[in-house]
Design a protein around this motif. Sequence first.
Motif, PDB file in Angstrom:
ATOM      1  N   SER A  91       0.810  -1.220   0.000  1.00 32.96           N
ATOM      2  CA  SER A  91       0.000   0.000   0.000  1.00 32.96           C
ATOM      3  C   SER A  91       0.841   1.267   0.000  1.00 32.96           C
ATOM      4  O   SER A  91       0.306   2.361   0.182  1.00 32.96           O
ATOM      5  N   ALA A  92       2.153   1.118  -0.217  1.00 25.75           N
ATOM      6  CA  ALA A  92       3.043   2.284  -0.192  1.00 25.75           C
ATOM      7  C   ALA A  92       2.824   3.153  -1.422  1.00 25.75           C
ATOM      8  O   ALA A  92       2.599   2.660  -2.525  1.00 25.75           O
ATOM      9  N   TRP A 100       5.422   5.245   1.996  1.00 27.30           N
ATOM     10  CA  TRP A 100       6.661   4.606   1.516  1.00 27.30           C
ATOM     11  C   TRP A 100       7.704   4.580   2.638  1.00 27.30           C
ATOM     12  O   TRP A 100       8.381   3.569   2.842  1.00 27.30           O
ATOM     13  N   ILE A 101       7.805   5.678   3.393  1.00 29.04           N
ATOM     14  CA  ILE A 101       8.742   5.741   4.522  1.00 29.04           C
ATOM     15  C   ILE A 101       8.347   4.722   5.589  1.00 29.04           C
ATOM     16  O   ILE A 101       9.203   4.023   6.144  1.00 29.04           O
ATOM     17  N   ALA A 102       7.061   4.597   5.868  1.00 27.19           N
ATOM     18  CA  ALA A 102       6.595   3.615   6.855  1.00 27.19           C
ATOM     19  C   ALA A 102       6.926   2.186   6.385  1.00 27.19           C
ATOM     20  O   ALA A 102       7.349   1.340   7.189  1.00 27.19           O
ATOM     21  N   ALA A 166      11.916  -9.350  -2.256  1.00 24.60           N
ATOM     22  CA  ALA A 166      10.721  -8.947  -3.000  1.00 24.60           C
ATOM     23  C   ALA A 166      10.183  -7.616  -2.481  1.00 24.60           C
ATOM     24  O   ALA A 166       9.753  -6.760  -3.273  1.00 24.60           O
ATOM     25  N   ILE A 167      10.226  -7.427  -1.173  1.00 27.92           N
ATOM     26  CA  ILE A 167       9.770  -6.152  -0.594  1.00 27.92           C
ATOM     27  C   ILE A 167      10.695  -5.021  -1.048  1.00 27.92           C
ATOM     28  O   ILE A 167      10.227  -3.938  -1.435  1.00 27.92           O
ATOM     29  N   LEU A 171       9.637  -1.676  -3.226  1.00 26.35           N
ATOM     30  CA  LEU A 171       9.830  -0.303  -2.744  1.00 26.35           C
ATOM     31  C   LEU A 171      10.823   0.475  -3.593  1.00 26.35           C
ATOM     32  O   LEU A 171      10.869   1.713  -3.513  1.00 26.35           O
ATOM     33  N   ALA A 172      11.610  -0.187  -4.394  1.00 27.36           N
ATOM     34  CA  ALA A 172      12.613   0.501  -5.227  1.00 27.36           C
ATOM     35  C   ALA A 172      12.013   1.054  -6.512  1.00 27.36           C
ATOM     36  O   ALA A 172      12.682   1.776  -7.229  1.00 27.36           O
ATOM     37  N   ARG A 173      10.798   0.736  -6.801  1.00 28.88           N
ATOM     38  CA  ARG A 173      10.177   1.170  -8.073  1.00 28.88           C
ATOM     39  C   ARG A 173      10.055   2.625  -8.212  1.00 28.88           C
ATOM     40  O   ARG A 173      10.220   3.526  -7.657  1.00 28.88           O
TER      41      ARG A 173
END
Length: 173
Positions: A91-92, A100-102, A166-167, A171-173
């Motif tokens: 849900s970032a 995204w920070i969370a 995978a996480i 998040l790197a996208r």
Amino acid sequence: MRAPSSAPVLLLMPLLLATGLAACAPIKDAPSLARRPAEAIDPRLPIVDGSAALPSDPALAAALRQVAAPAFAQAPAVDSAISRAETLAASAGANGSESWIAAQQSLSAAVAAQEPVTRAIGAFDAAVADRIASGTRLVPQDLASVRAIAAQLDELDRRQRQRLAAIQARLAR
């Protein structure tokens, strides 16, 4: 013309005679040319491994399980932390957003939660290496125990690291 003098040859004659006689002397402690006992063994015969009959060391398996125990005990907590990070990463929002920070912080917490697993794997490897370095033989049953525990640790670590990777990719996208 003068004929060659035989004086130098006469001077060298005792030296040549002594050298010739020394070559005829018997050799003391010469190696025997007889067949050695090892040469009587047929190299084509299979070597029989009797190590399977040796008794295993139950204390070794118990000690190795105890060293690996923290990894298995920590696994549910790591899986929970990874699940939380997966949920937050799903849900970032965009890079730098609050969500995204969370998710990044949750990912860091999951990586930190896996630290006891990594330490237990290192301690297990060190315990096996110490056993090998001590010169104490690992019989097939002991080796099977080592391999079984190592395979369980490897599977646990591999699965957790795949989920963490995978996480990170999400998040790197």
